[in-house]
Scaffold this motif. Structure first.
Motif, PDB file in Angstrom:
ATOM      1  N   PRO A   1       0.813  -1.229   0.000  1.00  0.00           N
ATOM      2  CA  PRO A   1       0.000   0.000   0.000  1.00  0.00           C
ATOM      3  C   PRO A   1       0.840   1.270   0.000  1.00  0.00           C
TER       4      PRO A   1
ATOM      5  N   ALA B   1       1.875   1.660  -3.580  1.00  0.00           N
ATOM      6  CA  ALA B   1       0.690   1.948  -4.386  1.00  0.00           C
ATOM      7  C   ALA B   1       0.211   3.380  -4.189  1.00  0.00           C
TER       8      ALA B   1
ATOM      9  N   ASP C   1      -3.911   3.499  -6.735  1.00  0.00           N
ATOM     10  CA  ASP C   1      -4.228   2.062  -6.820  1.00  0.00           C
ATOM     11  C   ASP C   1      -4.402   1.579  -8.262  1.00  0.00           C
ATOM     12  N   ARG C   2      -4.930   2.447  -9.124  1.00  0.00           N
ATOM     13  CA  ARG C   2      -5.162   2.046 -10.520  1.00  0.00           C
ATOM     14  C   ARG C   2      -3.855   1.672 -11.213  1.00  0.00           C
TER      15      ARG C   2
END
Length: 477
Positions: free
Chosen positions: A18, A21, A26-27
């Protein structure tokens, strides 16, 4: 001196995903195995990688943040462009994070007066060529993979291609660079100056380093006046020695207008005719060897007459046994289609052991003769399929399995064949990697061919610039 590098953390702690990311969103942090597939498999299927996440940054700032976090957490990353490399240097073999640069795809500037173009690392090569052409300029780097390879990958591997005879390799086409270092700092030597004697030329540390010293994010590239006249011929010759003498004649008669001079053996033509789509034999009769020669000039001059007169002289000397000069753009494209299909049309013939070697131009015929003897002695019936850039001594010396042989058994002798060919290369003062790089495929071979002092300096640079060994570990050195 200890030459071993400590291995960075490869198994990424779940709580770090995370954090990485969050840098790209996130995409653009790809964790789905199916979506990761294009980033993990090399085009020929020789290498397949694994990764916990593919990161797709869209800016230099995001690249710097990723690398900074990777360095702080000792997380290994593999920079990747178009994933067209041929020696496995762009693959995450040990579960490293993949850093895809393809979203850094802006052409920041085309400066026709300065004859420069500033491109980000993810710009596809053909897009750079088109941007130059739109400004009536030429970016001369040209490769078979130009529709998918990227500028960053081209520079990281110091790509060569068909224009090296006249314009040099990728390194010769770079004026300035922007590079993210292993600690996350951004090195900005992104200038357009032809003259700059303010210390070391740092950009050349990163060109050809395959992402092991820093991540190239942008480059200032050299442009040339767009050619106004182009003439192309497909020529039959009796031998590589005749082709070499033809090269000298062409260079002498055309005042440096020769931009391409490709040598092709007849067997490669046979494979292309047998397995290629839309391929036609360029000449009415077969010849032992062929040359694809192209002349170009930014001036409007009668290169066709010059080329035809040169070929007539060569025929009178016995250097040329047949030739045809392209009479239209479509005809020229047909010649180039044949040349570009050669690697693919060797595949249906079974196993192929490939070599990307270079030797001094003057000894290419001798190399081809002695390599052929060595290959036949090692595996009788093996079919040598050499083709490539005679003008700069770079021959793709590929060996197809004997007809009817067991493919797996043939490929199992890959390193024996490498050794046989490379011994001949060494005798002629050549290189085992002319334009494809070292990656993982040739890493173990490097100590056998590299000057020990040079190799020590390479390792010293790696330890200095990347002390945690997070940048493409296990590649090159």
């Amino acid at each position: 001196m200890n030459t071993q590098f400590s291995r960075p953390t490869v198994a990424l702690a779940p709580e770090l995903i995370p954090r990485f990311a969050a840098i790209v969103g996130d995409r653009y942090a790809v964790t789905d195995p199916a979506a990761q597939e294009p980033y993990l498999v090399e085009g020929r299927g020789l290498y397949r990688g694994t990764t916990p996440v593919v990161l797709r940054p869209a800016s230099v700032a995001e690249v710097a943040a990723i690398v900074r976090l990777a360095n702080e957490t000792v997380t290994a990353i593999v920079p990747q462009g178009g994933n067209t490399g041929l020696v496995g240097g762009q693959i995450s073999h040990d579960g490293e994070v993949v850093l895809s640069l393809t979203r850094l795809d802006r052409i920041r500037e085309v400066d026709a007066l300065s004859n420069t173009m500033t491109c980000e690392a993810g710009v596809v090569l053909v897009k750079a060529q088109e941007a130059a052409a739109a400004a009536d300029r030429l970016f001369p780097l040209s490769l078979g993979a130009e529709g998918s390879c990227t500028i960053g990958g081209n520079l990281s591997t110091n790509a060569g291609g068909t224009g090296a005879l006249a314009y040099g390799v990728a390194r010769d086409l770079v004026v300035g660079l922007e590079v993210v270092l292993a600690d996350g700092r951004v090195l900005n030597v992104l200038n357009k100056l032809k003259k700059d004697n303010t210390g070391y030329d740092l950009k050349n540390l990163f060109i050809g380093a395959e992402g092991t010293l820093g991540v190239i994010t942008a480059a200032v590239l050299k442009l040339y006046p767009a050619p106004k006249t182009v003439e192309t011929a497909f020529v039959g010759v009796p031998s590589p020695q005749a082709a070499l003498e033809l090269l000298g004649l062409v260079q002498e008669n055309t005042n440096r207008a020769a931009t391409t001079f490709e040598l092709i053996c007849r067997l490669a033509i046979d494979f292309a005719l047998r397995h290629g789509h839309g391929v036609r034999d360029p000449l009415t009769e077969p010849h032992p060897w062929y040359v694809l020669v192209q002349l170009s000039s930014a001036a409007r001059q009668d290169l066709r007459t010059t080329l035809e007169e040169t070929l007539e002289t060569a025929m009178a000397r016995g250097l040329v046994t047949g030739a045809v000069v392209a009479d239209s753009l479509e005809h020229r494209r047909a010649f180039w289609h044949l040349r570009e299909t050669l690697p693919e049309t060797q595949k249906p013939e079974g196993g192929s052991i490939k070599h990307d070697i270079s030797v001094p131009v003057a000894v290419v015929p001798d190399f081809l003769r002695e390599a052929g003897i060595a290959v036949e002695a090692l595996i009788p019936g093996s079919r040598a399929v050499p083709f490539g850039h005679l003008g700069d001594g770079n021959i793709h010396y590929n060996i197809s399995q004997p007809v009817g042989a067991d493919t797996e058994a043939f490929l199992a002798r890959w390193y024996e064949m490498n050794d046989a060919v490379h011994q001949v290369v060494a005798r002629f003062g050549g290189s085992i990697s002319a334009e494809h790089g070292i990656g993982v495929m040739k890493r173990k071979l490097l100590p056998q061919v590299k000057d020990p002092v040079a190799l020590d300096l390479m390792r010293t640079l790696k330890r200095t610039l990347d002390p945690n060994n997070i940048l493409n570990p296990g590649k090159v050195v």
